[in-house]
Design an enzyme around this catalytic site. Structure first.
Site, PDB file in Angstrom:
ATOM      1  N   ASP A 161      -1.642 -18.346  -0.582  1.00 59.50           N
ATOM      2  CA  ASP A 161      -2.658 -19.143  -1.297  1.00 59.50           C
ATOM      3  C   ASP A 161      -3.107 -20.323  -0.428  1.00 59.50           C
ATOM      4  OD1 ASP A 161      -0.048 -20.085  -1.597  1.00 59.50           O
ATOM      5  OD2 ASP A 161      -0.240 -20.566  -3.728  1.00 59.50           O
ATOM      6  N   LYS A 164       4.620 -14.999   0.974  1.00 56.00           N
ATOM      7  CA  LYS A 164       4.625 -15.558  -0.392  1.00 56.00           C
ATOM      8  C   LYS A 164       6.035 -15.480  -0.960  1.00 56.00           C
ATOM      9  CE  LYS A 164       2.550 -17.029  -4.186  1.00 56.00           C
ATOM     10  NZ  LYS A 164       1.981 -18.374  -4.323  1.00 56.00           N
ATOM     11  N   ASP A 222      -5.552  -7.601   4.011  1.00 57.85           N
ATOM     12  CA  ASP A 222      -6.828  -7.092   3.498  1.00 57.85           C
ATOM     13  C   ASP A 222      -7.654  -8.238   2.915  1.00 57.85           C
ATOM     14  OD1 ASP A 222      -8.799  -5.255   2.520  1.00 57.85           O
ATOM     15  OD2 ASP A 222      -7.892  -5.470   0.535  1.00 57.85           O
ATOM     16  N   TYR A 256       0.812  -1.221   0.000  1.00 59.85           N
ATOM     17  CA  TYR A 256       0.000   0.000   0.000  1.00 59.85           C
ATOM     18  C   TYR A 256       0.846   1.272   0.000  1.00 59.85           C
ATOM     19  CZ  TYR A 256      -4.487  -2.381   0.792  1.00 59.85           C
ATOM     20  OH  TYR A 256      -5.616  -3.151   0.660  1.00 59.85           O
ATOM     21  N   ASP A 289     -11.514 -10.241   4.498  1.00 56.86           N
ATOM     22  CA  ASP A 289     -12.870 -10.425   3.944  1.00 56.86           C
ATOM     23  C   ASP A 289     -13.233 -11.905   4.046  1.00 56.86           C
ATOM     24  OD1 ASP A 289     -13.165  -7.696   3.190  1.00 56.86           O
ATOM     25  OD2 ASP A 289     -14.258  -8.282   1.379  1.00 56.86           O
TER      26      ASP A 289
END
Ligand code: NAD
Ligand code: IPM
Ligand code: MN
Length: 355
Positions: free
Chosen positions: A222, A189, A246, A137, A250
């Site tokens: 993942d 990752k 982020d 970000y 969700d």
């Protein structure tokens, strides 16, 4: 009487509906536990943009700085590009006030139904700690030859040792303080991002040496998504970069029944600047203005604000009341299978908080 000075930015869409419900509950908590709020309402957001050409006042950050906390609804309007709205309000607040630890609990309450089969209340109970000031970000990049066939877009992620280490350390401390499973899961990752994420993994391993009492696990993002569906019960505290956090939150929200139940605290743990409390969800233009929004995420974010302000007992009372209203099942919004309106849920919680 102890008075907390709190900035209110209801913002756009359902932010305008859920924030009044949250304020009602916080007022009730104050009445019961002997403190009060001095609210300062700021009209910032997309409507403000259409009138003034900016999402907030030029000196907005100076106006917010002296206050004890910020209570935010949501920002985002289909008529405006999201990078204009969010880079004009939410993200500069998180960065300027060094709110580096974004804390997002995921709890499956009795009365909420997980879309995952066979999950009992309480089975899902973990917290995602999201790095909140840098990473993917960081606003570093640019466009060249915009609109042409030769267009180039560059967006650089920034991972500093200072920023990475402090959020990982915060997550270890939280795992210790929670006293539950004593497990911290790092999500990264490094197989694809051999610079930034390999660095993240290295810092995680280094910091873990200071916490021999906390078990650790490191997942690729993942696989972490899959495991949030396959074995959500196994998590305790998770720590991830800004973008991964982020996305994970969700997912962690919906496996506990609704995005409308997930709160978020953007913390400046040193309390040098005000922290900001908001729901995980956005302005939900698809349901805005109809009283359909679930205010419980915002109410639970209010409880996190109480905790941060030092009103732990009041915070617990609000959280327990939300749990009771959910379990009773009489006053729920449509996302949870009910027919109640946003303000009716707010009124049900605030009445019981004050009792
Ligand atoms: P969203 O979170 O607003 O909505 C996603 C889905 O969840 C929608 O179907 C919505 O109706 C539902 N939903 C969300 N909150 C709910 C609630 N409280 N009760 C019931 N249902 C709820 O995400 P989106 O649609 O991707 O984004 C809409 C706008 O909000 C965009 O402009 C986006 O950039 C912005 N946004 C802002 C924030 C923020 O201000 N913190 C967070 C996320 C998205
Ligand atoms: C959130 C939101 C924001 C984020 C957007 C609106 C910039 O999705 O708080 O989860 O990505 O941080
Ligand atoms: Mn999000």
């Amino acid at each position: 009487m102890k008075t907390y000075r709190v900035a209110v930015i209801a913002g756009d869409g359902i932010g305008q509906e859920v924030i009044p419900a949250g304020i009602k509950v916080l007022e009730a908590a104050g009445a019961r536990f002997g403190f009060q709020f001095e609210w300062t309402y700021f009209p910032w957001g997309s409507d403000y943009y259409f009138e003034h050409g900016a999402m907030m006042a030029a000196d907005a950050l100076d106006q917010l700085r002296p206050l004890d906390a910020i209570y935010l609804g949501a920002v985002g309007d289909p008529r405006l590009q999201d990078n204009v709205t969010l880079n004009g309000l939410l993200l500069p607040i998180r960065r300027t006030f060094d709110q580096y630890a974004c804390v997002r609990p995921a709890v499956l309450y009795a009365g909420a139904r997980s879309p995952l089969a066979g999950k009992q209340a309480g089975a899902i109970d973990f917290i995602v700690v999201r790095e909140n000031t840098e990473g993917e970000y960081a606003q570093i990049g640019g466009n060249l030859y915009t609109g042409s066939a030769d267009e180039v877009a560059i967006q650089t992620a920034v991972f500093t040792r200072h920023g990475t280490e402090r959020v990982i350390r915060f997550a270890f401390e939280l795992a210790r303080k929670r006293g539950k499973k004593g497990l911290l899961t790092s999500v990264s990752k490094a197989n694809a991002q051999g610079y930034s994420m390999a660095f993240w993994d290295r810092v995680f391993a280094e910091v873990s040496r200071d916490y021999p009492d906390i078990r650790t696990e490191s997942l690729l993002v993942d696989a972490a998504c899959m495991d949030l569906v396959r074995r959500p019960e196994s998590f305790d505290v998770m720590v991830a970069s800004n973008l991964f956090g982020d996305i994970l939150t969700d997912l962690s929200a919906i496996i506990t029944g609704s995005l409308g139940l997930a709160p978020s605290a953007n913390l400046n743990p040193e309390k040098k600047y005000p922290s900001m409390f908001e729901p995980v969800h956005g302005s939900a233009p698809d349901i805005a203005g109809r009283g359909l929004a679930n205010p419980l995420a915002t109410i639970l974010a209010g409880a996190m604000m109480l905790e941060h302000l030092g009103e732990a007992e009041a915070a617990r009372q609000v959280e327990e009341t939300v749990a009771k209203v959910l379990a009773a099942g009489r006053t729920l919004t449509p996302d949870l299978g009910g027919t109640a309106k946003t303000d009716e849920v707010g009124a049900a919680v605030s009445a019981q908080v004050e009792d």
